[in-house]
Design an enzyme around this catalytic site. Structure first.
Site, PDB file in Angstrom:
ATOM      1  N   SER A 194       1.134  -1.741   0.091  1.00 32.36           N
ATOM      2  CA  SER A 194      -0.287   0.201  -0.280  1.00 32.36           C
ATOM      3  C   SER A 194       1.031   1.146  -0.385  1.00 32.36           C
ATOM      4  CB  SER A 194      -1.321  -0.001   1.049  1.00 32.36           C
ATOM      5  OG  SER A 194      -1.212   0.879   2.199  1.00 32.36           O
ATOM      6  N   TYR A 247      -2.056  -1.443  10.275  1.00 30.77           N
ATOM      7  CA  TYR A 247      -1.558  -0.901   9.031  1.00 30.77           C
ATOM      8  C   TYR A 247      -0.645  -0.179   8.211  1.00 30.77           C
ATOM      9  CZ  TYR A 247      -3.862  -1.229   3.928  1.00 30.77           C
ATOM     10  OH  TYR A 247      -4.211  -1.288   2.721  1.00 30.77           O
ATOM     11  N   LYS A 301       2.445  -2.678   6.044  1.00 31.85           N
ATOM     12  CA  LYS A 301       2.072  -2.193   4.852  1.00 31.85           C
ATOM     13  C   LYS A 301       4.353  -2.212   4.035  1.00 31.85           C
ATOM     14  CE  LYS A 301      -1.654  -3.706   3.265  1.00 31.85           C
ATOM     15  NZ  LYS A 301      -1.539  -5.151   2.288  1.00 31.85           N
TER      16      LYS A 301
END
Length: 250
Positions: free
Chosen positions: A141, A154, A158
């Protein structure tokens, strides 16, 4: 379609929806066979039925290593080989200020987003190394490239996926396996729509994302945005095995 993946076999995690579903459909359209892995059994079975004999569904929780082993081994037993491993499954996971992030939510997010990719790389490498060829594609991401673009767990996950991709590529290039990461910005998927409380609100999500897209009035959607970045590492286009994190803006 150009049949650029003719004769290839792909395993996809998180295949029942979003990017995974779009990849499965496009891979089959390009000539590949696919093994669909997901915890969404009804949606996964429906997708396999839609794709016909070119697809088979396997129940797969990426936090369980045995499920990934089964996914990879099914590709070999059902279709005879594994050429492409797309580690796509993901969640938004734990959100909120760092000072109030629950430890159990943090650990679960890490389990899905990092350990799931690790298991996929590990067992794809086990099969592909013997053949001296293969492509592993990891879903990263833009939140893994800079700060402030996603929740803490998150974003940390990533960043770790990109690091794992680079390190794994440095090892596996010696046996002919390419390892790449895709780093999308916000895309109009059910996962992103769910941040506003309704995973089905795709059209509203498109409108919201289009307002901040660097491509004027255009939000990224899995169908139109996927094949070029995902298909490129899946195909035999590289002169030699390499390392790349491809950033998607829309």
């Amino acid at each position: 379609m150009s049949q650029r993946l003719q004769g290839k076999v792909a395993a996809i995690t998180g295949a029942a929806s979003g990017f995974g579903c779009a990849a499965a459909k496009r891979f089959v359209a390009e000539g590949a066979k696919v093994v669909l892995g997901d915890i969404q059994e009804d949606a996964g079975q429906a997708l396999a039925a839609e794709l016909g004999s070119d697809a088979v569904f396997v129940s797969c929780n990426v936090t369980v290593e045995e499920d990934i082993i089964n996914l990879v081994d099914t590709a070999v037993s059902h279709f005879g080989q594994l050429d492409i491993m797309y580690n796509n499954a993901g969640i938004v996971g734990s959100a909120g200020p760092i000072a109030t992030t629950p430890a159990d939510e943090w650990k679960f997010t890490i389990d899905v987003l990092i350990n799931g990719v690790f298991y996929g790389c590990k067992h794809a490498a086990r099969v592909m190394s013997a053949n001296g060829t293969g492509s592993i594609i990891n879903m990263a991401s833009t939140a893994g490239l800079m700060g402030g673009l996603g929740p803490h767990a998150y974003a940390a996950s990533k960043h770790a996926v990109i690091g794992l991709t680079k390190n794994t590529a440095a090892e596996l290039c010696k046996v002919g396996i390419r390892v790449n990461a895709i780093a999308p910005a916000g895309m109009a998927t059910a996962m992103v729509a769910g941040l506003s409380g309704d995973p089905a609100a795709i059209e509203a999500t498109k409108e919201r994302l289009a307002k901040t897209s660097p491509l004027k009035d255009r939000a990224g959607v899995q169908k139109m945005s996927l094949m070029r970045p995902c298909g490129w590492p899946a195909m035999n286009l590289a002169i030699r095995p390499g390392i790349h994190s491809l950033q998607m803006q829309g």
